[in-house]
Design an enzyme around this catalytic site. Sequence first.
Site, short mmCIF file in Angstrom:
data_model
loop_
_atom_site.label_atom_id
_atom_site.label_comp_id
_atom_site.label_asym_id
_atom_site.label_seq_id
_atom_site.Cartn_x
_atom_site.Cartn_y
_atom_site.Cartn_z
N GLY A 3 -12.48 -22.16 -29.05
CA GLY A 3 -11.89 -21.32 -28.02
C GLY A 3 -11.94 -21.99 -26.67
N MET B 98 -14.62 -9.05 -37.00
CA MET B 98 -16.01 -8.74 -36.62
C MET B 98 -16.08 -7.23 -36.42
SD MET B 98 -16.52 -11.98 -34.11
CE MET B 98 -14.75 -12.23 -34.03
N MET C 226 -20.81 -18.99 -38.99
CA MET C 226 -20.86 -18.80 -37.53
C MET C 226 -21.91 -19.74 -36.95
SD MET C 226 -18.55 -16.70 -36.66
CE MET C 226 -19.01 -16.61 -34.93
N ASP D 163 -9.74 -13.26 -33.08
CA ASP D 163 -11.05 -12.60 -33.16
C ASP D 163 -10.93 -11.11 -32.92
OD1 ASP D 163 -12.98 -14.78 -33.61
OD2 ASP D 163 -12.10 -15.57 -31.76
N HIS E 239 -6.58 -18.84 -34.53
CA HIS E 239 -7.73 -18.02 -34.91
C HIS E 239 -7.76 -16.78 -34.01
CE1 HIS E 239 -11.85 -17.45 -36.52
NE2 HIS E 239 -12.17 -17.05 -35.30
N GLY F 170 -17.04 -15.77 -26.57
CA GLY F 170 -16.77 -17.20 -26.52
C GLY F 170 -17.71 -17.85 -25.53
N GLY F 171 -17.68 -19.16 -25.49
CA GLY F 171 -18.41 -19.91 -24.48
C GLY F 171 -19.91 -20.01 -24.68
N SER G 187 -9.08 -20.57 -30.88
CA SER G 187 -9.33 -19.14 -30.80
C SER G 187 -8.71 -18.57 -29.53
CB SER G 187 -10.83 -18.85 -30.80
OG SER G 187 -11.05 -17.53 -30.36
N GLY H 232 -19.39 -12.38 -30.98
CA GLY H 232 -19.23 -11.41 -29.89
C GLY H 232 -18.58 -11.99 -28.65
N ASP I 143 -17.40 -21.90 -36.43
CA ASP I 143 -16.86 -21.09 -35.33
C ASP I 143 -17.96 -20.81 -34.32
OD1 ASP I 143 -15.55 -19.30 -33.69
OD2 ASP I 143 -15.29 -17.76 -35.24
N GLY I 144 -17.78 -21.33 -33.10
CA GLY I 144 -18.71 -21.03 -32.01
C GLY I 144 -19.32 -22.30 -31.44
N GLY I 145 -19.01 -22.54 -30.16
CA GLY I 145 -19.59 -23.71 -29.49
C GLY I 145 -19.07 -25.03 -30.03
N MET J 176 -12.68 -7.58 -32.74
CA MET J 176 -14.01 -6.99 -32.51
C MET J 176 -13.87 -5.50 -32.24
SD MET J 176 -15.70 -9.85 -30.02
CE MET J 176 -15.34 -11.61 -30.21
N HIS K 205 -10.28 -13.19 -38.02
CA HIS K 205 -11.74 -13.09 -38.15
C HIS K 205 -12.13 -11.67 -37.77
CE1 HIS K 205 -15.88 -14.68 -36.49
NE2 HIS K 205 -16.03 -13.86 -37.52
C1 DX5 Z 1 -17.11 -15.53 -31.37
C2 DX5 Z 1 -15.77 -15.80 -31.98
C3 DX5 Z 1 -15.27 -17.17 -31.76
C4 DX5 Z 1 -15.09 -17.55 -30.31
C5 DX5 Z 1 -15.45 -18.99 -30.20
O1 DX5 Z 1 -17.55 -14.28 -31.74
O2 DX5 Z 1 -15.81 -15.60 -33.38
O3 DX5 Z 1 -14.08 -17.42 -32.50
O4 DX5 Z 1 -13.78 -17.36 -29.83
O5 DX5 Z 1 -15.43 -19.34 -28.87
P1 DX5 Z 1 -15.99 -20.72 -28.34
O6 DX5 Z 1 -15.22 -21.80 -29.04
O7 DX5 Z 1 -15.74 -20.65 -26.88
O8 DX5 Z 1 -17.45 -20.78 -28.68
ZN ZN Z 2 -14.00 -16.26 -34.56
#
Ligand code: DX5
Ligand code: ZN
Length: 214
Positions: A197, A68, A137, A35, A33, A144-145, A8, A142, A175-177, A37, A66
């Site tokens: 990400g 959002m 998800m 994102d 990927h 990363g990290g 990401s 919203g 996706d996420g963590g 928003m 993606h």
């Molecule tokens: C969050 C995004 C993710 C994000 C993941 O809203 O959809 O794609 O970039 O980031 P990490 O891998 O750092 O959790």
């Molecule tokens: Zn995403």
Amino acid sequence: MSSVVAPSLLASDWGRFRDECKAAEDAGADWLHMDVMDGHFVPPITFGPDVIAVAKKAVNIPIDVHLMIESPERQLQAFADAGADSISVHTEACPNLHRTLQEIKRLGCKAGAAINPGTPVTAVEAVLDLCDIVLVMTVNPGWGGQTFIDSTLGKVTEISKEIARRSAGALIEVDGGINAETGKRARDAGASIFVAGTYVFGSTDYAAAIKSLK
Ligand code: DX5
Ligand code: ZN
């Protein structure tokens, strides 16, 4: 099942955006990927189709978008024109989900339905046969990290079983963590597309991070 690793760009250095896209591709990324928003569906605002077009020109691998955003059906044409290869919309933002997924396919893209951690799997069951991707998800969208939410794995298992029961073609994306450890648990539950990400772009060796997710 072969896995797809999709770094990401949200976690990349945006001052070097094009180079980061290329670096991820050179390091073995299968997809990029992106994102999107809108400041409504999620609080932050990121970027729109013009930035997707930059990524598309920078690499030869598919661009996974993606969305959002609220009312994603209004933006599908613009993202397809920008070069999206797959587009995922959130079930929570789509009152007419069948129509929206059909429109994504009509535009020549893979169609994905995304669910937040608090959304039950029933939200995608009605459209499962239309989905190329079910995006589960594993954090609230919203930022990363964030820390992977364990309870989402049960939904991956449930959707995976339902796909098998119907002999449907959808792939499950998480996706996420995601890191080597959470990625493995998601794979064991039935996921085959891994978005990462911070784990990739926060590392000093993108190739090693990507390889550990395969
Ligand atoms: C969050 C995004 C993710 C994000 C993941 O809203 O959809 O794609 O970039 O980031 P990490 O891998 O750092 O959790
Ligand atoms: Zn995403």
